[in-house]
Every structure is written in C-alpha cells, then in structure tokens.
Scaffold this motif. Structure first.
Motif, PDB file in Angstrom:
ATOM      1  N   UNK A 128      60.296  45.090  12.389  1.00 14.23           N
ATOM      2  CA  UNK A 128      60.300  45.354  13.824  1.00 14.23           C
ATOM      3  C   UNK A 128      60.124  44.018  14.534  1.00 14.23           C
ATOM      4  N   UNK A 129      61.114  43.620  15.306  1.00 18.81           N
ATOM      5  CA  UNK A 129      61.051  42.357  16.026  1.00 18.81           C
ATOM      6  C   UNK A 129      60.893  42.623  17.516  1.00 18.81           C
ATOM      7  N   UNK A 130      59.960  41.905  18.144  1.00 14.45           N
ATOM      8  CA  UNK A 130      59.738  42.027  19.588  1.00 14.45           C
ATOM      9  C   UNK A 130      59.956  40.677  20.246  1.00 14.45           C
ATOM     10  N   UNK A 131      60.597  40.693  21.398  1.00  9.82           N
ATOM     11  CA  UNK A 131      60.836  39.478  22.183  1.00  9.82           C
ATOM     12  C   UNK A 131      60.330  39.729  23.597  1.00  9.82           C
ATOM     13  N   UNK A 132      59.467  38.861  24.074  1.00 11.56           N
ATOM     14  CA  UNK A 132      58.947  38.953  25.438  1.00 11.56           C
ATOM     15  C   UNK A 132      59.309  37.669  26.159  1.00 11.56           C
ATOM     16  N   UNK A 133      60.025  37.795  27.265  1.00  9.63           N
ATOM     17  CA  UNK A 133      60.481  36.646  28.040  1.00  9.63           C
ATOM     18  C   UNK A 133      59.640  36.528  29.305  1.00  9.63           C
ATOM     19  N   UNK A 134      59.108  35.344  29.533  1.00  7.90           N
ATOM     20  CA  UNK A 134      58.287  35.094  30.719  1.00  7.90           C
ATOM     21  C   UNK A 134      58.863  33.950  31.532  1.00  7.90           C
ATOM     22  N   UNK A 135      58.691  34.047  32.831  1.00  8.16           N
ATOM     23  CA  UNK A 135      59.010  32.957  33.746  1.00  8.16           C
ATOM     24  C   UNK A 135      57.700  32.587  34.424  1.00  8.16           C
ATOM     25  N   UNK A 136      57.131  31.458  34.049  1.00 10.40           N
ATOM     26  CA  UNK A 136      55.789  31.143  34.520  1.00 10.40           C
ATOM     27  C   UNK A 136      54.815  32.158  33.944  1.00 10.40           C
ATOM     28  N   UNK A 137      54.067  32.828  34.816  1.00  7.53           N
ATOM     29  CA  UNK A 137      53.088  33.808  34.369  1.00  7.53           C
ATOM     30  C   UNK A 137      53.550  35.246  34.588  1.00  7.53           C
ATOM     31  N   UNK A 138      54.860  35.425  34.752  1.00 14.49           N
ATOM     32  CA  UNK A 138      55.395  36.764  34.942  1.00 14.49           C
ATOM     33  C   UNK A 138      56.294  37.145  33.776  1.00 14.49           C
ATOM     34  N   UNK A 139      56.081  38.316  33.227  1.00 13.94           N
ATOM     35  CA  UNK A 139      56.971  38.848  32.198  1.00 13.94           C
ATOM     36  C   UNK A 139      58.222  39.365  32.898  1.00 13.94           C
ATOM     37  N   UNK A 140      59.376  38.847  32.506  1.00 16.93           N
ATOM     38  CA  UNK A 140      60.618  39.247  33.163  1.00 16.93           C
ATOM     39  C   UNK A 140      61.495  40.144  32.295  1.00 16.93           C
ATOM     40  N   UNK A 141      61.240  40.151  30.992  1.00 12.86           N
ATOM     41  CA  UNK A 141      62.050  41.003  30.113  1.00 12.86           C
ATOM     42  C   UNK A 141      61.328  41.175  28.794  1.00 12.86           C
ATOM     43  N   UNK A 142      61.444  42.362  28.236  1.00  7.89           N
ATOM     44  CA  UNK A 142      60.874  42.614  26.911  1.00  7.89           C
ATOM     45  C   UNK A 142      61.788  43.585  26.174  1.00  7.89           C
ATOM     46  N   UNK A 143      62.096  43.235  24.931  1.00  8.88           N
ATOM     47  CA  UNK A 143      62.984  44.047  24.099  1.00  8.88           C
ATOM     48  C   UNK A 143      62.423  44.092  22.690  1.00  8.88           C
ATOM     49  N   UNK A 144      62.874  45.044  21.924  1.00  5.96           N
ATOM     50  CA  UNK A 144      62.510  45.072  20.507  1.00  5.96           C
ATOM     51  C   UNK A 144      63.616  45.773  19.721  1.00  5.96           C
ATOM     52  N   UNK A 195      53.903  34.095  21.997  1.00  4.97           N
ATOM     53  CA  UNK A 195      53.834  34.886  20.760  1.00  4.97           C
ATOM     54  C   UNK A 195      52.705  35.910  20.801  1.00  4.97           C
ATOM     55  N   UNK A 196      51.674  35.664  21.593  1.00  2.00           N
ATOM     56  CA  UNK A 196      50.608  36.673  21.719  1.00  2.00           C
ATOM     57  C   UNK A 196      51.155  37.937  22.375  1.00  2.00           C
ATOM     58  N   UNK A 197      51.954  37.770  23.428  1.00  2.00           N
ATOM     59  CA  UNK A 197      52.548  38.922  24.088  1.00  2.00           C
ATOM     60  C   UNK A 197      53.551  39.626  23.173  1.00  2.00           C
ATOM     61  N   UNK A 198      54.343  38.832  22.439  1.00  2.00           N
ATOM     62  CA  UNK A 198      55.309  39.422  21.511  1.00  2.00           C
ATOM     63  C   UNK A 198      54.598  40.149  20.380  1.00  2.00           C
ATOM     64  N   UNK A 199      53.479  39.595  19.920  1.00  2.00           N
ATOM     65  CA  UNK A 199      52.691  40.235  18.874  1.00  2.00           C
ATOM     66  C   UNK A 199      52.201  41.610  19.340  1.00  2.00           C
ATOM     67  N   UNK A 200      51.726  41.685  20.576  1.00  3.73           N
ATOM     68  CA  UNK A 200      51.257  42.959  21.124  1.00  3.73           C
ATOM     69  C   UNK A 200      52.393  43.967  21.218  1.00  3.73           C
ATOM     70  N   UNK A 201      53.557  43.514  21.684  1.00  2.00           N
ATOM     71  CA  UNK A 201      54.709  44.407  21.785  1.00  2.00           C
ATOM     72  C   UNK A 201      55.193  44.855  20.410  1.00  2.00           C
ATOM     73  N   UNK A 202      55.155  43.937  19.437  1.00  2.13           N
ATOM     74  CA  UNK A 202      55.579  44.296  18.082  1.00  2.13           C
ATOM     75  C   UNK A 202      54.676  45.378  17.500  1.00  2.13           C
TER      76      UNK A 202
END
Length: 272
Positions: free
Chosen positions: A82-98, A253-260
């Motif tokens: 299971x792969x998770x990707x979290x994209x941030x712009x500054x301190x805002x999450x703009x996209x998350x997929x898995x 990677x902390x945010x991606x880890x949580x999403x994963x």
C-alpha cells in the motif's frame, strides 16, 4: 503524473541479475547534484497548520508559488503493498492519493523498488500535480548500487528526490554514531566496499539527528538520508531538517506514513 523514463519501470519478473543490472543503469543516469530549484529554507514546516484529511487548493494557476513537496511511504497487508503520497505546498496539504498492489516477489535487501514499485507507480499515477520534490521513505544513493528506492523513483519520473531511511543499508559513517546525538547533528556517510558502483570514501549521504529525548536514559536514533535524483548530498540534510517539525520523521513522510496506515486498515477490512 507519468514516468519520464518508462524503460526503468521496475519489473518484478526480471531475474535478480537483471534487476541489479538495471539498477546500475539507473545510478549512471541519476544526477547526484543540485538541480531542483527549491530553497530548503522555504520548506520549513509548522505542524499546527496541517489538518488531517484536508485537501487544500485546486491546482489552478492562482495557487501560491511555493514548491510542491510529496511524501511517499509504504505499508503492507500480507503480500499487498500500500503506497501513500501526500503533496503539500508550504504547510497546506493540497493532494493525497494511495494505491494497493499485490506484490510478486519477497523482500530482498537492495531490491525494494521491484517489490514496492508497482504500488508507488500506481499512487503517483493518480496525482493531478507534478511535485517539485519527492521525499521517499527508503534509501537513495545509500545503496549497494547507488540506486535505492528514492533514486529509482526519481530517475523514473525525472523529479528531484531524496531518500529518508530509518536504518543504514550500507556505507560507513565518517564519525562515530555511538552515544546521544543532539538535534541538528549531521554525520557524513561514505561508500565502502559494500557499494559496488562508488569509489570507496565517496560521500553518499548523511546520518541526521532530527529529534532527541531530554532524559539521559533514552535516546532517538538518527535518520539516514541520501540523494535520490537531482539533489546534492550536502543539500539533503538541509531539506530534512527544514521539513522536520517536532517529530523524528520529516513532515512529508510523516504525513504519508499516517495515510499509508489508514489505507492499510481499509485494505485489511476489505480482505476480511
């Protein structure tokens, strides 16, 4: 997001020798020098700004001109990656997929991308935006053939990438890592005889201390970070320290880890 170098798509049907040969080709194509157009100082994170589950922004041209940084992390449910990707712009999450993909080979040290690559490609393929930087849970140049997960993915998509690992796969620290290191300490990792594609003594990454306990009886181990593609070795610790906000792992990677972990739980539920 589509691969720029489809000839490097990790094929688990290859023999071990063919996989290792492909990694040598990837290392030869990798750029272990700065070509990212991102100022590490502009990446500093404020964890209070992150709102779990929120998707901010619409990808329009009016979005702030800050770099897009994607964290990539993996989890497993039996033989499903299971792969998770979290994209941030500054301190805002703009996209998350898995994405979840059945693995075809077991874990083999140094060949992680051929086991997890299918899930990572599937997740990155869902992105509406192309990140300016990938922060990958795994090694980059700190690898037997200088082609760890971050290097493989970075070259495959031709996107600047760095690897952030919790253990040292190969190489040798230039200073002792024994004892309790203070936050912000960096120790160079050089190639030794285990790195077949590098000259012994070449700088391939760093140990970076991102968090530490106040108690003398407890300590936090450093992270092992290295260039993946289009990032120089000296810049990687700057990026990691700039994106670390009170936790051991950098925010991407902390945010991606949580999403994963969340995606993993959903996959497990569907399989029961």
């Amino acid at each position: 997001m589509e691969p720029a170098r489809p000839e490097f798509v990790p094929d688990p049907a290859l023999s071990r020798g063919e996989m290792e040969s492909l990694q040598r080709e990837i290392a030869a194509e990798a750029t272990f020098a700065d070509d990212l157009g991102v100022d590490p100082a502009a990446l500093r994170s404020d964890p209070e700004q992150h709102r779990p589950g929120e998707d901010v922004g619409d990808g329009s041209d009016s979005a702030p001109a800050q770099p897009l940084v994607a964290g990539v992390d993996q989890a497993f449910v039996d033989d499903v990656a299971v792969s998770a990707v979290v994209v941030s712009r500054g301190d805002e999450v703009v996209e998350r997929v898995h994405a979840a993909v059945e693995t075809e080979i077991p874990y083999i040290p140094g060949l992680l991308s051929f086991r997890e690559g299918g899930a990572i490609l599937a997740a990155l393929g869902k992105l509406r935006r192309t990140p300016d930087l990938l922060v990958v849970d795994g090694s980059g140049r700190i690898h037997f053939r200088e082609a760890g997960l971050a290097t493989h993915v970075g070259v495959l998509f031709d996107v600047p990438a760095i690897g952030v690992a919790k253990s040292l796969l190969c190489g040798e620290p230039r200073e002792s890592l024994d004892g309790k290191l203070s936050v912000g300490t960096t120790v160079e990792i050089e190639a030794d005889d285990s790195v077949e594609t590098a000259t012994p003594g070449a700088l391939i990454g760093h140990a970076v201390q991102t968090r530490q306990y106040d108690s003398p009886k407890r300590h936090v181990n450093p992270l092992y970070v290295s260039p993946g593609h289009r990032v120089g070795a000296a810049t990687v610790p700057e990026i990691v320290l700039a994106t670390t906000a009170g936790y051991k792992l950098p925010e991407p990677t902390r945010l991606a880890d949580s999403d994963a972990d969340e995606a993993k739980a959903a996959v497990r539920e569907r399989r029961t």
